[in-house]
Design a protein around this motif. Sequence first.
Motif, PDB file in Angstrom:
ATOM      1  N   ARG A 187      66.875  26.463  65.585  1.00  0.00           N
ATOM      2  CA  ARG A 187      67.269  25.710  64.392  1.00  0.00           C
ATOM      3  C   ARG A 187      68.046  26.601  63.437  1.00  0.00           C
ATOM      4  O   ARG A 187      68.893  26.116  62.670  1.00  0.00           O
ATOM      5  N   ILE A 188      67.754  27.896  63.469  1.00  0.00           N
ATOM      6  CA  ILE A 188      68.446  28.835  62.581  1.00  0.00           C
ATOM      7  C   ILE A 188      69.854  29.077  63.089  1.00  0.00           C
ATOM      8  O   ILE A 188      70.839  28.908  62.370  1.00  0.00           O
ATOM      9  N   THR A 189      69.944  29.508  64.340  1.00  0.00           N
ATOM     10  CA  THR A 189      71.250  29.690  64.975  1.00  0.00           C
ATOM     11  C   THR A 189      71.032  29.841  66.467  1.00  0.00           C
ATOM     12  O   THR A 189      69.944  30.188  66.928  1.00  0.00           O
ATOM     13  N   GLY A 190      72.077  29.567  67.233  1.00  0.00           N
ATOM     14  CA  GLY A 190      72.023  29.719  68.682  1.00  0.00           C
ATOM     15  C   GLY A 190      71.788  28.419  69.415  1.00  0.00           C
ATOM     16  O   GLY A 190      71.382  27.405  68.827  1.00  0.00           O
ATOM     17  N   GLU A 191      72.054  28.444  70.714  1.00  0.00           N
ATOM     18  CA  GLU A 191      71.881  27.285  71.576  1.00  0.00           C
ATOM     19  C   GLU A 191      71.129  27.698  72.834  1.00  0.00           C
ATOM     20  O   GLU A 191      71.221  28.844  73.285  1.00  0.00           O
ATOM     21  N   VAL A 192      70.380  26.742  73.394  1.00  0.00           N
ATOM     22  CA  VAL A 192      69.726  26.926  74.681  1.00  0.00           C
ATOM     23  C   VAL A 192      70.342  25.927  75.645  1.00  0.00           C
ATOM     24  O   VAL A 192      70.192  24.714  75.480  1.00  0.00           O
ATOM     25  N   TYR A 193      71.071  26.432  76.638  1.00  0.00           N
ATOM     26  CA  TYR A 193      71.808  25.602  77.589  1.00  0.00           C
ATOM     27  C   TYR A 193      71.128  25.612  78.955  1.00  0.00           C
ATOM     28  O   TYR A 193      70.445  26.570  79.326  1.00  0.00           O
ATOM     29  N   HIS A 194      71.388  24.550  79.745  1.00  0.00           N
ATOM     30  CA  HIS A 194      70.916  24.536  81.124  1.00  0.00           C
ATOM     31  C   HIS A 194      71.739  23.557  81.950  1.00  0.00           C
ATOM     32  O   HIS A 194      72.287  22.582  81.432  1.00  0.00           O
ATOM     33  N   ARG A 195      71.807  23.839  83.246  1.00  0.00           N
ATOM     34  CA  ARG A 195      72.416  22.900  84.196  1.00  0.00           C
ATOM     35  C   ARG A 195      71.995  23.288  85.608  1.00  0.00           C
ATOM     36  O   ARG A 195      71.739  24.458  85.899  1.00  0.00           O
TER      37      ARG A 195
ATOM     38  N   GLY B  60      61.409  32.598  61.506  1.00  0.00           N
ATOM     39  CA  GLY B  60      61.211  33.315  60.253  1.00  0.00           C
ATOM     40  C   GLY B  60      62.284  34.341  59.964  1.00  0.00           C
ATOM     41  O   GLY B  60      62.139  35.138  59.027  1.00  0.00           O
ATOM     42  N   SER B  61      63.368  34.325  60.733  1.00  0.00           N
ATOM     43  CA  SER B  61      64.389  35.365  60.588  1.00  0.00           C
ATOM     44  C   SER B  61      65.078  35.318  59.229  1.00  0.00           C
ATOM     45  O   SER B  61      65.489  34.255  58.750  1.00  0.00           O
ATOM     46  N   LEU B  62      65.199  36.493  58.618  1.00  0.00           N
ATOM     47  CA  LEU B  62      66.008  36.675  57.417  1.00  0.00           C
ATOM     48  C   LEU B  62      67.133  37.670  57.704  1.00  0.00           C
ATOM     49  O   LEU B  62      67.631  38.343  56.806  1.00  0.00           O
TER      50      LEU B  62
ATOM     51  N   SER C 166      60.313  39.957  68.465  1.00  0.00           N
ATOM     52  CA  SER C 166      59.178  39.130  68.047  1.00  0.00           C
ATOM     53  C   SER C 166      59.527  38.343  66.792  1.00  0.00           C
ATOM     54  O   SER C 166      60.287  38.801  65.940  1.00  0.00           O
ATOM     55  N   GLY C 167      58.948  37.139  66.702  1.00  0.00           N
ATOM     56  CA  GLY C 167      59.122  36.311  65.519  1.00  0.00           C
ATOM     57  C   GLY C 167      58.111  36.637  64.443  1.00  0.00           C
ATOM     58  O   GLY C 167      57.117  37.341  64.680  1.00  0.00           O
ATOM     59  N   LYS C 168      58.352  36.092  63.254  1.00  0.00           N
ATOM     60  CA  LYS C 168      57.484  36.380  62.115  1.00  0.00           C
ATOM     61  C   LYS C 168      56.053  35.904  62.356  1.00  0.00           C
ATOM     62  O   LYS C 168      55.087  36.583  61.986  1.00  0.00           O
ATOM     63  N   ALA C 169      55.885  34.736  62.988  1.00  0.00           N
ATOM     64  CA  ALA C 169      54.547  34.208  63.251  1.00  0.00           C
ATOM     65  C   ALA C 169      53.808  34.997  64.311  1.00  0.00           C
ATOM     66  O   ALA C 169      52.592  34.837  64.478  1.00  0.00           O
ATOM     67  N   SER C 170      54.513  35.855  65.037  1.00  0.00           N
ATOM     68  CA  SER C 170      53.887  36.741  66.023  1.00  0.00           C
ATOM     69  C   SER C 170      53.668  38.140  65.454  1.00  0.00           C
ATOM     70  O   SER C 170      53.397  39.081  66.197  1.00  0.00           O
ATOM     71  N   GLY C 171      53.826  38.275  64.139  1.00  0.00           N
ATOM     72  CA  GLY C 171      53.617  39.556  63.482  1.00  0.00           C
ATOM     73  C   GLY C 171      54.873  40.386  63.326  1.00  0.00           C
ATOM     74  O   GLY C 171      54.811  41.516  62.828  1.00  0.00           O
ATOM     75  N   GLY C 172      56.025  39.855  63.726  1.00  0.00           N
ATOM     76  CA  GLY C 172      57.276  40.592  63.607  1.00  0.00           C
ATOM     77  C   GLY C 172      57.799  40.622  62.181  1.00  0.00           C
ATOM     78  O   GLY C 172      57.417  39.797  61.340  1.00  0.00           O
ATOM     79  N   ASP C 173      58.677  41.570  61.919  1.00  0.00           N
ATOM     80  CA  ASP C 173      59.280  41.709  60.599  1.00  0.00           C
ATOM     81  C   ASP C 173      60.443  40.729  60.463  1.00  0.00           C
ATOM     82  O   ASP C 173      61.296  40.629  61.354  1.00  0.00           O
ATOM     83  N   ALA C 174      60.509  40.012  59.341  1.00  0.00           N
ATOM     84  CA  ALA C 174      61.533  38.983  59.148  1.00  0.00           C
ATOM     85  C   ALA C 174      62.938  39.565  59.082  1.00  0.00           C
ATOM     86  O   ALA C 174      63.918  38.870  59.349  1.00  0.00           O
TER      87      ALA C 174
END
Length: 409
Positions: free
Chosen positions: A106-114, A155-157, A188-196
């Motif tokens: 939702r912040i940025t980026g896409e997840v593609y598949h085919r 949680g990325s800043l 790691s994401g913020k909810a996993s203890g990573g730094d924002a």
Amino acid sequence: MVVESAIKSSPAYVVVTLYAFQDTLLYPYGPKYQDTRTPKADDGASPPIPISEDFYFFTQKFRSLYVNNNGVVSFDNPVSQFTPDPFPLTDGRAFVAPFWADVDNRITGEVYHRQSRDEQLLKRVTADINVYFPKETFVATWVFVATWDRVAFYGSLSSKVNTFQAVLTSNGHLSFIMLHYQDIQWTSGKASGGDAFTGLGGTPAQAGFNNGDAKNYFNIPGSWTPRIINVSSTSNVMVPGRWVFQVDIFAVPNGCIYKANFLSFGAIIWSDNTCENKCQCISDGNRVVCQAGKCASDEICQSASFYYLCQPMHRATCQVLSGWHYTTFDGQLYHFQGSCTYVLSQMCMPLHKHNLEYYHIEADILMPETDLGAPHIERLRMMVYGQEVASIIGTTEHVLVSHQKYGSL
């Protein structure tokens, strides 16, 4: 090399931003290749995707899968879990995890598949697999490409993003996986203890694959540790950022599997925390052969991921001068006065973490009876190998070994 450009202009300036990627590593992806996007959702996933070829994954055969935003291609069920667990998982979940972590597209980026039966793509994957597994006769009839393109973490800043890819291919009998890591900037994401702001710390990403039992799984080196940030420079096929496996039966090129981890040919490790079992990956049968061994007298047994290594010990000297000047192992000078028993040096690391003998050295310091005298060592004691060695300095007393007199000073 494929180059895309974005141009922003005004009467005052023109800015050109270039995005480049190496198509020699990543398989083609994106809207140009009729890829489907997963929803923009925290911990989201694609709907179930029926696949047009049997894909054998260890002892199971699958005909559908999910592409999960959090860096997982799963069979049977989606994976919404955002903080990874270390492999093996024994809860029955079967999935491929190029980079299991808390992605937030939702912040940025896409997840593609085919999935594809495109002739050129099948030729490419066939050629790649035949290079890495020359003993197999493989002609791909189906390929599935899932790509996480410049995705952010929850949680990325920051502007840190990751780009990685999973390629699954089959001919209806043999099955292979390729994992590609073009650019990894966070773990790691913020909810996993990573730094924002850095995307580091907390619980880092897990990479590899898991069959849901305690036996059939694999860990990409560095998984679930901060070292996973370097995965784009590692490989088991001498192509930085590429890992390749056969998964209908588990096989890897150019190395051996030891405790579900990869060892390159010739790699030497110790399997136990005493470094008494020395193991080597040999090319004859892609096997790990172990035999009795131990560290040299100037080495210490230390943990290194899933194995142990004999590492050189750092040497240093401590000194006691005139009974009240003390130089420690790090070169610092201290001054103590007073009649006392001082511990000069002793083993402080737990015994099970090394193969060194426990020792303890102490000195009795005696202050002079007059102001004209100087403090001095009266008695020196060393305990090692279960024995006590003691001497009285400056006298004609004998050396005492476990209270027995030996020789004269």
